[in-house]
Design an enzyme around this catalytic site. Sequence first.
Site, short mmCIF file in Angstrom:
data_model
loop_
_atom_site.label_atom_id
_atom_site.label_comp_id
_atom_site.label_asym_id
_atom_site.label_seq_id
_atom_site.Cartn_x
_atom_site.Cartn_y
_atom_site.Cartn_z
N ARG A 36 26.92 32.43 53.99
CA ARG A 36 26.56 31.90 55.31
C ARG A 36 25.06 31.95 55.57
O ARG A 36 24.54 31.17 56.35
CB ARG A 36 27.26 32.70 56.41
CG ARG A 36 28.71 33.03 56.15
CD ARG A 36 29.67 31.91 56.48
NE ARG A 36 30.97 32.47 56.82
CZ ARG A 36 31.94 32.67 55.93
NH1 ARG A 36 31.74 32.36 54.67
NH2 ARG A 36 33.10 33.19 56.30
N GLY A 63 43.96 39.40 47.11
CA GLY A 63 44.89 40.37 47.66
C GLY A 63 45.29 41.43 46.65
O GLY A 63 44.82 41.43 45.49
N LEU A 94 46.89 39.97 42.94
CA LEU A 94 45.97 39.38 41.95
C LEU A 94 44.88 40.38 41.56
O LEU A 94 44.56 40.51 40.36
CB LEU A 94 45.33 38.11 42.49
CG LEU A 94 44.32 37.43 41.56
CD1 LEU A 94 44.92 37.12 40.20
CD2 LEU A 94 43.76 36.16 42.21
N SER A 96 44.86 41.57 58.46
CA SER A 96 43.79 42.20 57.68
C SER A 96 42.40 41.83 58.17
O SER A 96 41.41 42.30 57.61
CB SER A 96 43.92 41.82 56.20
OG SER A 96 43.77 40.42 56.03
N THR A 150 46.06 34.73 49.30
CA THR A 150 44.93 34.99 50.19
C THR A 150 44.40 33.68 50.76
O THR A 150 44.07 33.60 51.95
CB THR A 150 43.82 35.74 49.44
OG1 THR A 150 44.34 36.99 48.97
CG2 THR A 150 42.63 36.00 50.33
N LEU A 209 34.99 31.28 51.63
CA LEU A 209 34.37 31.73 50.37
C LEU A 209 32.98 31.14 50.19
O LEU A 209 32.64 30.61 49.13
CB LEU A 209 35.26 31.41 49.18
CG LEU A 209 36.67 32.02 49.17
CD1 LEU A 209 37.37 31.71 47.86
CD2 LEU A 209 36.62 33.53 49.41
N GLU A 267 7.56 34.15 31.33
CA GLU A 267 6.46 34.26 30.39
C GLU A 267 5.43 33.14 30.61
O GLU A 267 4.22 33.38 30.62
CB GLU A 267 6.96 34.18 28.95
CG GLU A 267 7.97 35.26 28.57
CD GLU A 267 9.40 34.80 28.74
OE1 GLU A 267 10.20 35.04 27.82
OE2 GLU A 267 9.73 34.21 29.79
#
Length: 360
Positions: free
Chosen positions: A201, A289, A292, A162, A190, A198, A46
């Site tokens: 990048r 995973g 969880l 994985s 995991t 985590l 605003e």
Amino acid sequence: MARALQLAARGLHGTTPNPRVGCVLVKGGQVIAEAWHAYAGGPHAERQALEQAGADARGAVCYLSLEPCAHHGRTPPCAGALLKAGVREVIVAMQDPDPRTSGRGLELLRQHGVKVQNGLMAEQAAELNAGFISRHRHHRPRLSCKLATSMDGRSTAPDGGSQWISSPQARRDVQKLRARSCAILTGAGTAKIDRPRLTVRDPELLTLRGQPLRVVLERRIRLPLDSPMLREQGRTLIITASGPEHPNTTALTARGAQIITLQKRNFLHRAMHHLAGKEHINEVLVEAGPTLSGALIRAGLVDQIILYLAPRLLGHRGNPLLRLPGIDQLRDAIHLDILDLRQVGPDLRLTARIRTKEQE
């Protein structure tokens, strides 16, 4: 209002813990100014629009994707700025869920003779700030659970491998999900097996803020001392039910991790309340995973699933996508509403909302 929402979306990666807000000023049927809130601590939408319009703001109509604030934060209240500028009408998409403002901004405008309308494109506005709304109304962040699977529903090969089920294009797409999230959450298993960083990048996605908070949920501390995430910029928060006497506590703290201990009872709910209340987290991306992820879904804490479906088959001995104990019959199924389906490289990305019991 559609334009105000488009502008608000430009703050997708920078405004946390604030909401995403867009503003359009119209006079004589012409747009005279438009702006959006870009980053926390920066000028609100605003105020930027009013500054652009200058004296022309008097008598204008203001379209806002969220009710103007009525409380003092890092900047003065925007409702007061609109009054001072002399706008004649304010049209908002939705009321601010923050109890410091909720309804007060609109009421202040009405009391001073400004015409107010509320509710235009409210559903779209609510989706844009779903995490901000969840934090204030439900005292927990909005959780999006990111999953990757083969066509036959396996999250790993039989040997446990994985990396990587999904394609490079899908992994680049995940970077955008991370960048819009306030925190990225994983579990001890995991973190130990996959050793993720985590992080976001792409530097272009981090121009207005640092890395999202990294959160590791573990009932007892198991994060390796050489975990890659401990070497990254930004904070790593371990939420655990282990006591401070755990032998790894001192060493992990020395490596920059922050450790919070919560009671075991209702551990997952307590963890989400901590993230919302103490860390001011709006949106969490879960990259965990099957155990969880499944536990968070069963606890009713996951709002949506983002599933990357890779065109490959891993066989019946691979690990399942989710572990969901308690589902024994078809009537026990968890129901989803598919919101979006699109191709990302060779993979399919499916976004689905988890239905609540009231919606079933």
